[in-house]
Write a protein that holds these residues in place. Structure first.
Motif, PDB file in Angstrom:
ATOM      1  N   ILE A 124       0.905  -1.056  -0.055  1.00 35.33           N
ATOM      2  CA  ILE A 124       0.092  -0.067  -0.035  1.00 35.33           C
ATOM      3  C   ILE A 124       0.553   1.269   0.096  1.00 35.33           C
ATOM      4  O   ILE A 124       1.854   1.390   0.805  1.00 35.33           O
ATOM      5  CB  ILE A 124      -0.873  -0.012   1.151  1.00 35.33           C
ATOM      6  CG1 ILE A 124      -1.741  -1.091   1.114  1.00 35.33           C
ATOM      7  CG2 ILE A 124      -1.785   1.255   1.385  1.00 35.33           C
ATOM      8  CD1 ILE A 124      -2.629  -1.175   2.531  1.00 35.33           C
ATOM      9  N   THR A 125       0.749   2.046  -0.941  1.00 32.11           N
ATOM     10  CA  THR A 125       1.529   3.180  -1.081  1.00 32.11           C
ATOM     11  C   THR A 125       0.935   4.612  -0.483  1.00 32.11           C
ATOM     12  O   THR A 125      -0.370   4.484  -0.609  1.00 32.11           O
ATOM     13  CB  THR A 125       1.918   3.483  -2.571  1.00 32.11           C
ATOM     14  OG1 THR A 125       0.686   3.702  -3.368  1.00 32.11           O
ATOM     15  CG2 THR A 125       2.835   2.329  -3.257  1.00 32.11           C
ATOM     16  N   GLY A 126       1.744   5.654  -0.265  1.00 33.04           N
ATOM     17  CA  GLY A 126       1.297   6.832   0.404  1.00 33.04           C
ATOM     18  C   GLY A 126       1.631   7.887  -0.547  1.00 33.04           C
ATOM     19  O   GLY A 126       1.477   7.626  -1.776  1.00 33.04           O
ATOM     20  N   LYS A 127       2.478   8.830   0.026  1.00 29.41           N
ATOM     21  CA  LYS A 127       2.944   9.998  -0.674  1.00 29.41           C
ATOM     22  C   LYS A 127       4.259   9.518  -1.668  1.00 29.41           C
ATOM     23  O   LYS A 127       4.712   8.540  -1.746  1.00 29.41           O
ATOM     24  CB  LYS A 127       3.585  10.997   0.262  1.00 29.41           C
ATOM     25  CG  LYS A 127       2.675  11.505   1.506  1.00 29.41           C
ATOM     26  CD  LYS A 127       3.302  12.306   2.326  1.00 29.41           C
ATOM     27  CE  LYS A 127       2.317  12.708   3.506  1.00 29.41           C
ATOM     28  NZ  LYS A 127       3.113  13.508   4.606  1.00 29.41           N
ATOM     29  N   GLU A 128       4.471  10.298  -2.589  1.00 26.69           N
ATOM     30  CA  GLU A 128       5.321  10.171  -3.685  1.00 26.69           C
ATOM     31  C   GLU A 128       5.780  11.548  -4.190  1.00 26.69           C
ATOM     32  O   GLU A 128       5.028  12.434  -4.154  1.00 26.69           O
ATOM     33  CB  GLU A 128       4.696   9.442  -4.735  1.00 26.69           C
ATOM     34  CG  GLU A 128       3.598   9.787  -5.490  1.00 26.69           C
ATOM     35  CD  GLU A 128       3.139   8.787  -6.685  1.00 26.69           C
ATOM     36  OE1 GLU A 128       2.894   9.270  -7.798  1.00 26.69           O
ATOM     37  OE2 GLU A 128       2.917   7.593  -6.453  1.00 26.69           O
ATOM     38  N   ASN A 129       6.851  11.403  -4.879  1.00 22.35           N
ATOM     39  CA  ASN A 129       7.384  12.473  -5.647  1.00 22.35           C
ATOM     40  C   ASN A 129       7.908  11.879  -7.002  1.00 22.35           C
ATOM     41  O   ASN A 129       7.352  10.708  -7.473  1.00 22.35           O
ATOM     42  CB  ASN A 129       8.585  13.164  -4.966  1.00 22.35           C
ATOM     43  CG  ASN A 129       9.727  12.249  -4.593  1.00 22.35           C
ATOM     44  OD1 ASN A 129      10.105  11.199  -5.215  1.00 22.35           O
ATOM     45  ND2 ASN A 129      10.470  12.590  -3.676  1.00 22.35           N
ATOM     46  N   ASN A 130       8.670  12.529  -7.821  1.00 25.59           N
ATOM     47  CA  ASN A 130       9.193  12.096  -8.933  1.00 25.59           C
ATOM     48  C   ASN A 130       9.962  10.722  -8.998  1.00 25.59           C
ATOM     49  O   ASN A 130       9.833   9.780  -9.988  1.00 25.59           O
ATOM     50  CB  ASN A 130       9.936  12.944  -9.857  1.00 25.59           C
ATOM     51  CG  ASN A 130       9.023  14.038 -10.203  1.00 25.59           C
ATOM     52  OD1 ASN A 130       7.871  13.730 -10.507  1.00 25.59           O
ATOM     53  ND2 ASN A 130       9.516  15.404 -10.253  1.00 25.59           N
ATOM     54  N   GLU A 131      10.692  10.686  -7.955  1.00 28.84           N
ATOM     55  CA  GLU A 131      11.660   9.440  -7.870  1.00 28.84           C
ATOM     56  C   GLU A 131      11.263   8.047  -6.698  1.00 28.84           C
ATOM     57  O   GLU A 131      11.509   6.990  -6.950  1.00 28.84           O
ATOM     58  CB  GLU A 131      13.069   9.698  -7.665  1.00 28.84           C
ATOM     59  CG  GLU A 131      13.415  10.641  -8.685  1.00 28.84           C
ATOM     60  CD  GLU A 131      14.846  11.147  -8.367  1.00 28.84           C
ATOM     61  OE1 GLU A 131      15.654  10.409  -7.661  1.00 28.84           O
ATOM     62  OE2 GLU A 131      15.441  12.152  -9.199  1.00 28.84           O
ATOM     63  N   PHE A 132      10.499   8.568  -5.672  1.00 33.82           N
ATOM     64  CA  PHE A 132      10.281   7.727  -4.552  1.00 33.82           C
ATOM     65  C   PHE A 132       8.883   7.643  -4.118  1.00 33.82           C
ATOM     66  O   PHE A 132       8.112   8.664  -4.457  1.00 33.82           O
ATOM     67  CB  PHE A 132      11.035   8.118  -3.158  1.00 33.82           C
ATOM     68  CG  PHE A 132      12.634   8.264  -3.467  1.00 33.82           C
ATOM     69  CD1 PHE A 132      13.333   7.020  -3.401  1.00 33.82           C
ATOM     70  CD2 PHE A 132      13.264   9.472  -4.049  1.00 33.82           C
ATOM     71  CE1 PHE A 132      14.574   7.037  -3.591  1.00 33.82           C
ATOM     72  CE2 PHE A 132      14.725   9.431  -4.333  1.00 33.82           C
ATOM     73  CZ  PHE A 132      15.601   8.171  -3.994  1.00 33.82           C
ATOM     74  N   THR A 133       8.521   6.415  -3.709  1.00 30.81           N
ATOM     75  CA  THR A 133       7.150   6.246  -2.883  1.00 30.81           C
ATOM     76  C   THR A 133       7.065   5.621  -1.595  1.00 30.81           C
ATOM     77  O   THR A 133       8.048   4.939  -1.345  1.00 30.81           O
ATOM     78  CB  THR A 133       6.420   5.191  -4.112  1.00 30.81           C
ATOM     79  OG1 THR A 133       6.255   5.682  -5.166  1.00 30.81           O
ATOM     80  CG2 THR A 133       5.045   4.909  -3.266  1.00 30.81           C
ATOM     81  N   GLU A 134       6.325   6.163  -0.789  1.00 33.18           N
ATOM     82  CA  GLU A 134       6.167   5.863   0.566  1.00 33.18           C
ATOM     83  C   GLU A 134       5.555   4.625   0.621  1.00 33.18           C
ATOM     84  O   GLU A 134       4.512   4.143  -0.190  1.00 33.18           O
ATOM     85  CB  GLU A 134       5.268   7.012   1.359  1.00 33.18           C
ATOM     86  CG  GLU A 134       5.190   6.453   2.772  1.00 33.18           C
ATOM     87  CD  GLU A 134       4.161   7.534   3.661  1.00 33.18           C
ATOM     88  OE1 GLU A 134       3.974   7.388   4.634  1.00 33.18           O
ATOM     89  OE2 GLU A 134       3.558   8.423   2.831  1.00 33.18           O
ATOM     90  N   VAL A 135       5.589   3.547   1.640  1.00 32.34           N
ATOM     91  CA  VAL A 135       5.085   2.460   1.572  1.00 32.34           C
ATOM     92  C   VAL A 135       4.388   2.243   2.893  1.00 32.34           C
ATOM     93  O   VAL A 135       5.256   2.491   4.097  1.00 32.34           O
ATOM     94  CB  VAL A 135       6.187   1.172   1.488  1.00 32.34           C
ATOM     95  CG1 VAL A 135       5.532  -0.216   1.803  1.00 32.34           C
ATOM     96  CG2 VAL A 135       6.654   1.134   0.042  1.00 32.34           C
ATOM     97  N   LEU A 136       3.143   2.052   3.076  1.00 33.08           N
ATOM     98  CA  LEU A 136       2.551   1.949   4.223  1.00 33.08           C
ATOM     99  C   LEU A 136       2.385   0.762   4.783  1.00 33.08           C
ATOM    100  O   LEU A 136       2.264   0.432   6.016  1.00 33.08           O
ATOM    101  CB  LEU A 136       1.015   2.698   3.910  1.00 33.08           C
ATOM    102  CG  LEU A 136       1.055   4.093   3.593  1.00 33.08           C
ATOM    103  CD1 LEU A 136      -0.431   4.589   3.063  1.00 33.08           C
ATOM    104  CD2 LEU A 136       1.603   5.119   4.517  1.00 33.08           C
ATOM    105  N   ASP A 137       2.191  -0.116   3.850  1.00 40.43           N
ATOM    106  CA  ASP A 137       2.226  -1.750   4.217  1.00 40.43           C
ATOM    107  C   ASP A 137       2.491  -2.501   3.094  1.00 40.43           C
ATOM    108  O   ASP A 137       2.574  -2.144   1.952  1.00 40.43           O
ATOM    109  CB  ASP A 137       0.597  -2.116   4.427  1.00 40.43           C
ATOM    110  CG  ASP A 137       0.337  -3.243   5.367  1.00 40.43           C
ATOM    111  OD1 ASP A 137       1.243  -3.743   5.907  1.00 40.43           O
ATOM    112  OD2 ASP A 137      -0.806  -3.833   5.123  1.00 40.43           O
ATOM    113  N   GLY A 138       2.983  -3.779   3.802  1.00 38.91           N
ATOM    114  CA  GLY A 138       3.370  -4.823   2.686  1.00 38.91           C
ATOM    115  C   GLY A 138       4.874  -4.779   2.470  1.00 38.91           C
ATOM    116  O   GLY A 138       5.449  -5.888   1.933  1.00 38.91           O
ATOM    117  N   LEU A 139       5.666  -4.000   3.243  1.00 37.85           N
ATOM    118  CA  LEU A 139       7.050  -4.000   3.449  1.00 37.85           C
ATOM    119  C   LEU A 139       7.334  -3.603   4.704  1.00 37.85           C
ATOM    120  O   LEU A 139       7.280  -2.234   5.202  1.00 37.85           O
ATOM    121  CB  LEU A 139       7.825  -3.069   2.368  1.00 37.85           C
ATOM    122  CG  LEU A 139       9.439  -3.275   2.201  1.00 37.85           C
ATOM    123  CD1 LEU A 139       9.836  -4.648   1.668  1.00 37.85           C
ATOM    124  CD2 LEU A 139       9.810  -1.948   0.967  1.00 37.85           C
TER     125      LEU A 139
END
Length: 229
Positions: free
Chosen positions: A185-200
């Motif tokens: 489950i992803t959260g905030k992001e920019n052009n290069e990175f993504t926040e992971v809220l669950d699953g990792l």
């Protein structure tokens, strides 16, 4: 660097592209006034980018000489649209990039022009870049990405690690000598990175690159299992 007095060029010791030190002799000129020689010297450390005299040539003091640039530090100019100006401030971090394959560099905005260009309707933001390896060339077209805000996150991964399976984002987690897909489950992001809220989880190893290859191998394996005889 121009001749101080009109005269005849007796020696040319440096050429375009040569690195020079402050005080180093670039050429020797015989003065028309005194008939004595004087040295044309560099005032700075740098690289000769232009040369406008040759041996035996008559020179004067306003059109002949050398152009020397210290390219170890350069200025990058970014055109900022008027609608974006409220978000752009001195001190913000900027990532500068050029053509595909060129290295990126990080700098800081140190100046924003107070005047809007009448034709482009943009203001100019200046970024100072270190250029010790001379990878940045004056005249290059560049793009600048400005970090206008930031917030802390627990887990942040590069977008290259994410693949879509059944329209769901997954990462391939390492377990021993194999990788298996884990839905995230992803959260905030920019052009290069993504926040992971669950699953990792923190500390888990995952494939940052070549996730597409792992996905292809997984799908190939599932196709073989579903069509075996």
């Amino acid at each position: 660097v121009h001749p101080r007095f009109p005269g005849v060029v007796k020696e040319v010791r440096k050429q375009t592209g040569d690195a020079v030190k402050a005080g180093e002799v670039l050429a020797v000129i015989e003065s028309n006034q005194s008939l004595s020689d004087y040295a044309l010297k560099s005032q700075i450390d740098g690289i000769i980018t232009e040369m406008h005299l040759t041996r035996g040539e008559m020179v004067d003091d306003n059109i002949h000489g050398f152009v020397i640039a210290d390219l170890r530090t350069i200025w990058a100019y970014l055109q900022v649209y008027r609608k974006d100006l409220p978000s752009i401030q001195p001190g913000q971090q900027v990532t500068i990039s050029a053509e595909t394959g060129s290295p990126k560099a990080n700098g800081t905005i140190d100046y924003i022009s107070p005047i809007i260009d009448e034709e482009t309707r943009t203001a100019t933001a200046r970024v100072i870049l270190r250029n010790n390896r001379y990878q940045w060339k004056p005249g290059m077209f560049i793009t600048g990405k400005v970090n206008i805000s930031s917030s802390p996150v627990d887990i942040l991964i590069p977008k290259t690690a994410i693949e879509m399976i059944d329209d769901k984002p997954v990462v391939f987690i390492r377990e021993g000598n194999r990788f298996y897909p884990s839905r995230i489950i992803t959260g905030k992001e920019n052009n290069e990175f993504t926040e992971v809220l669950d699953g990792l989880k923190k500390g888990q190893e995952y494939a940052v690159k070549h996730a597409f290859t792992l996905k292809a191998e997984l799908q190939k394996s599932e196709f073989g299992e579903g069509h075996g005889h």
